[in-house]
Design an enzyme around this catalytic site. Structure first.
Site, PDB file in Angstrom:
ATOM      1  CB  ALA A  18      -0.901  -0.012   1.226  1.00 44.16           C
ATOM      2  CE  LYS A  74       9.213   2.697 -15.896  1.00 41.68           C
ATOM      3  NZ  LYS A  74       8.741   2.033 -14.721  1.00 41.68           N
ATOM      4  CG  ASN A 130      15.892   3.612 -11.781  1.00 42.22           C
ATOM      5  OD1 ASN A 130      15.633   4.160 -12.847  1.00 42.22           O
ATOM      6  ND2 ASN A 130      14.956   3.307 -10.897  1.00 42.22           N
TER       7      ASN A 130
HETATM    8  N1  LIG Z   1       6.887   5.147  -7.200  1.00 43.78           N
HETATM    9  C1  LIG Z   1       7.044   5.300  -8.526  1.00 43.78           C
HETATM   10  O1  LIG Z   1       6.987   6.426  -9.060  1.00 43.78           O
HETATM   11  C2  LIG Z   1       7.284   4.114  -9.401  1.00 43.78           C
HETATM   12  C3  LIG Z   1       7.410   2.842  -8.865  1.00 43.78           C
HETATM   13  N2  LIG Z   1       7.568   1.783  -9.714  1.00 43.78           N
HETATM   14  C4  LIG Z   1       7.739   0.423  -9.158  1.00 43.78           C
HETATM   15  O2  LIG Z   1       6.548   0.011  -8.496  1.00 43.78           O
HETATM   16  C5  LIG Z   1       6.882  -0.890  -7.436  1.00 43.78           C
HETATM   17  C6  LIG Z   1       6.307  -0.347  -6.140  1.00 43.78           C
HETATM   18  O3  LIG Z   1       6.984   0.859  -5.909  1.00 43.78           O
HETATM   19  P1  LIG Z   1       6.440   1.974  -4.900  1.00 43.78           P
HETATM   20  O4  LIG Z   1       4.954   1.938  -4.838  1.00 43.78           O
HETATM   21  O5  LIG Z   1       7.119   3.247  -5.264  1.00 43.78           O
HETATM   22  O6  LIG Z   1       7.026   1.431  -3.511  1.00 43.78           O
HETATM   23  P2  LIG Z   1       6.641   1.896  -2.031  1.00 43.78           P
HETATM   24  O7  LIG Z   1       7.841   1.638  -1.208  1.00 43.78           O
HETATM   25  O8  LIG Z   1       6.029   3.243  -2.074  1.00 43.78           O
HETATM   26  O9  LIG Z   1       5.483   0.867  -1.645  1.00 43.78           O
HETATM   27  C7  LIG Z   1       5.753  -0.443  -1.235  1.00 43.78           C
HETATM   28  C8  LIG Z   1       4.816  -0.693  -0.060  1.00 43.78           C
HETATM   29  O10 LIG Z   1       4.864  -2.072   0.280  1.00 43.78           O
HETATM   30  C9  LIG Z   1       4.867  -2.148   1.694  1.00 43.78           C
HETATM   31  N3  LIG Z   1       5.415  -3.424   2.161  1.00 43.78           N
HETATM   32  C10 LIG Z   1       6.657  -3.912   1.937  1.00 43.78           C
HETATM   33  N4  LIG Z   1       6.770  -5.119   2.493  1.00 43.78           N
HETATM   34  C11 LIG Z   1       5.573  -5.394   3.099  1.00 43.78           C
HETATM   35  C12 LIG Z   1       5.068  -6.483   3.854  1.00 43.78           C
HETATM   36  N5  LIG Z   1       5.832  -7.555   4.125  1.00 43.78           N
HETATM   37  N6  LIG Z   1       3.799  -6.423   4.336  1.00 43.78           N
HETATM   38  C13 LIG Z   1       3.027  -5.338   4.080  1.00 43.78           C
HETATM   39  N7  LIG Z   1       3.449  -4.264   3.356  1.00 43.78           N
HETATM   40  C14 LIG Z   1       4.699  -4.308   2.886  1.00 43.78           C
HETATM   41  C15 LIG Z   1       5.713  -0.992   2.139  1.00 43.78           C
HETATM   42  O11 LIG Z   1       5.436  -0.705   3.489  1.00 43.78           O
HETATM   43  P3  LIG Z   1       6.605  -0.103   4.441  1.00 43.78           P
HETATM   44  O12 LIG Z   1       6.688   1.332   4.086  1.00 43.78           O
HETATM   45  O13 LIG Z   1       6.063  -0.375   5.812  1.00 43.78           O
HETATM   46  O14 LIG Z   1       7.877  -0.857   4.137  1.00 43.78           O
HETATM   47  C16 LIG Z   1       5.221   0.102   1.179  1.00 43.78           C
HETATM   48  O15 LIG Z   1       4.093   0.769   1.693  1.00 43.78           O
HETATM   49  C17 LIG Z   1       8.414  -0.950  -7.410  1.00 43.78           C
HETATM   50  O16 LIG Z   1       8.891  -2.063  -8.123  1.00 43.78           O
HETATM   51  C18 LIG Z   1       8.818   0.339  -8.115  1.00 43.78           C
HETATM   52  O17 LIG Z   1      10.115   0.285  -8.698  1.00 43.78           O
HETATM   53  C19 LIG Z   1       7.545   1.903 -11.084  1.00 43.78           C
HETATM   54  C20 LIG Z   1       7.401   3.148 -11.657  1.00 43.78           C
HETATM   55  C21 LIG Z   1       7.370   4.338 -10.865  1.00 43.78           C
HETATM   56  C1  LIG Z   2       9.676   7.105 -12.456  1.00 41.01           C
HETATM   57  C2  LIG Z   2      10.560   6.321 -13.350  1.00 41.01           C
HETATM   58  C3  LIG Z   2       9.901   6.137 -14.698  1.00 41.01           C
HETATM   59  C4  LIG Z   2      11.874   7.050 -13.574  1.00 41.01           C
HETATM   60  O1  LIG Z   2      12.795   6.188 -14.113  1.00 41.01           O
HETATM   61  C5  LIG Z   2      10.855   4.957 -12.718  1.00 41.01           C
HETATM   62  O2  LIG Z   2      10.490   3.942 -13.255  1.00 41.01           O
HETATM   63  C6  LIG Z   2      11.593   4.892 -11.437  1.00 41.01           C
HETATM   64  O3  LIG Z   2      11.910   5.936 -10.881  1.00 41.01           O
HETATM   65  O4  LIG Z   2      11.821   3.749 -11.007  1.00 41.01           O
END
Ligand SMILES: NC(=O)C1=CN([C@@H]2O[C@H](COP(=O)(O)OP(=O)(O)OC[C@H]3O[C@@H](n4cnc5c(N)ncnc54)[C@H](OP(=O)(O)O)[C@@H]3O)[C@@H](O)[C@H]2O)C=CC1
Ligand SMILES: CC(C)(CO)C(=O)C(=O)O
Length: 334
Positions: free
Chosen positions: A8, A210, A218
């Protein structure tokens, strides 16, 4: 449809809040302050135009057993966090439950239902010993490429930076029918929630385009503390990124991947994102683990498998891995 969001955070919060507001039954699997905040106040989403959406109906639980079987599980963890949820994940699975992998980098399932020379092979860099693959049936998995940029700015509050597209793909689309009833239903649900959710005939090639950017921008951003714009506008790092991408393209094409854009076009796309810190730099600055294996280590593994030289990728991986190790030791409680 019943959705469970496992992770989340930024991406999970974006997806779950909009699905909930669109009338889907959403439960966040959350923990700590995030769990408390969502239980108290639902999930808030701050949009690019400054407006705000508030998903008051969204539930949050810590226990997947409490959530029970779902229609769809959205896996929105960081790649290195997947293995830790495996013991509880099956509580969310009914006979037809889909699991949508919404994670950057090369996924554990990459060679599953691929029909190629490496069919069924697990990737040691992202799934040591094949543990994840042993706990999640390939038949359940829908691949996805995550395009939006978002940030969890406080517990229960996500700020959308840009984008609303999540591509979807059946793992065996190239072998049969890419537009199955289940992926069409998932795509329609995401579109009702306000997202673009195209169904891809080749999710692996789209994933690579991507990853092409992630594997260079990164780690370079983590090492230099530079934004995407900085990296692309500074000659030596622009050339370094291009060299890394060329190595990746050579090995990926040996695996049947097709790149529909050029290296220069991909770099131009990253530059257009602007003064944005990649998620790896954001994780570094917050003292969090880096998604280095999914974004870079896995590509090196494929280089070894395909006997493709990857000197630039290997050099950047080495320094970034040492940085991650140094950071981990600095963050250890004394
Ligand atoms: N954010 C972005 O702009 C982008 C993200 N992505 C990709 O999307 C994916 C998710 O990224 P993102 O949403 O940014 O990551 P976040 O760190 O924001 O979200 C991950 C969530 O998972 C929770 N979590 C981790 N382990 C557990 C567990 N065992 N039980 C319950 N909750 C858990 C974390 O909680 P806690 O904080 O307590 O650890 C955190 O809230 C990644 O692979 C990222 O690279 C891709 C493009 C862009
Ligand atoms: C937001 C974006 C597209 C930048 O590379 C990404 O995928 C990341 O930060 O992991």
């Amino acid at each position: 449809m019943k959705f469970a969001v496992v992770g989340a955070g930024a991406i999970g919060g974006l997806l779950g809040s909009r699905l909930s507001l669109a009338g889907e039954e959403v439960v966040f699997i959350a923990r700590n302050q995030n769990l408390a905040a969502i239980q108290r106040n639902g999930f808030r989403l701050l949009l690019e135009d400054g407006s705000e959406l508030h998903a008051r109906q969204a539930r949050a639980v810590q226990s997947m057993a409490e959530a029970g079987p779902q229609d769809v599980v959205l896996l929105t963890l960081k790649a290195h966090q997947v293995s830790e949820v495996l013991p509880d994940l099956r509580a969310l699975f009914g006979p037809q439950t889909l699991l949508v992998s919404m994670i950057n980098g090369l996924p554990w399932w990459y060679f599953q239902k691929s029909g190629g020379a490496y069919e069924g092979r697990s990737l040691e860099s992202v799934d040591p010993g094949g543990l994840i693959a042993s706990q999640i049936e390939a038949e359940r998995i829908i691949g996805s490429v995550v395009y939006p940029a978002a940030e969890l700015i406080e517990p229960g509050v996500v700020r959308l930076i840009e984008g609303n597209r999540f591509s979807l793909g059946e793992l065996d689309a190239s072998l049969g029918n890419p537009r199955t009833p289940r992926i069409e239903a998932l795509s329609q649900a995401l579109m009702r929630a306000g997202f673009k959710a195209p169904v891809s005939k080749d999710i692996r090639s789209e994933l690579w385009v991507k990853l092409w950017g992630n594997l260079c921008f990164n780690p370079i951003s983590a090492l230099s503390h530079a934004t995407l714009e900085d990296i692309c506008r500074f000659g030596p790092t622009r050339e370094l990124a291009a060299a890394m991408m060329a190595e990746a393209q050579t090995l990926a094409e040996k695996l049947g991947v097709t790149f529909k854009v050029s290296i220069e076009q991909r770099i131009a796309g990253a530059e257009a994102v602007g003064a944005h810190k990649t998620s790896m730099l954001q994780d570094l600055e917050r003292g969090r683990a880096l998604e280095l294996e999914a974004l870079v280590g896995s590509v090196l593994e494929l280089g070894r498998i395909t006997n493709t030289p990857t000197p630039h990728i290997g050099a950047i991986y080495a320094v970034t891995a040492l940085l991650a190790q140094t950071q981990a030791s600095l963050n250890k409680p004394r």
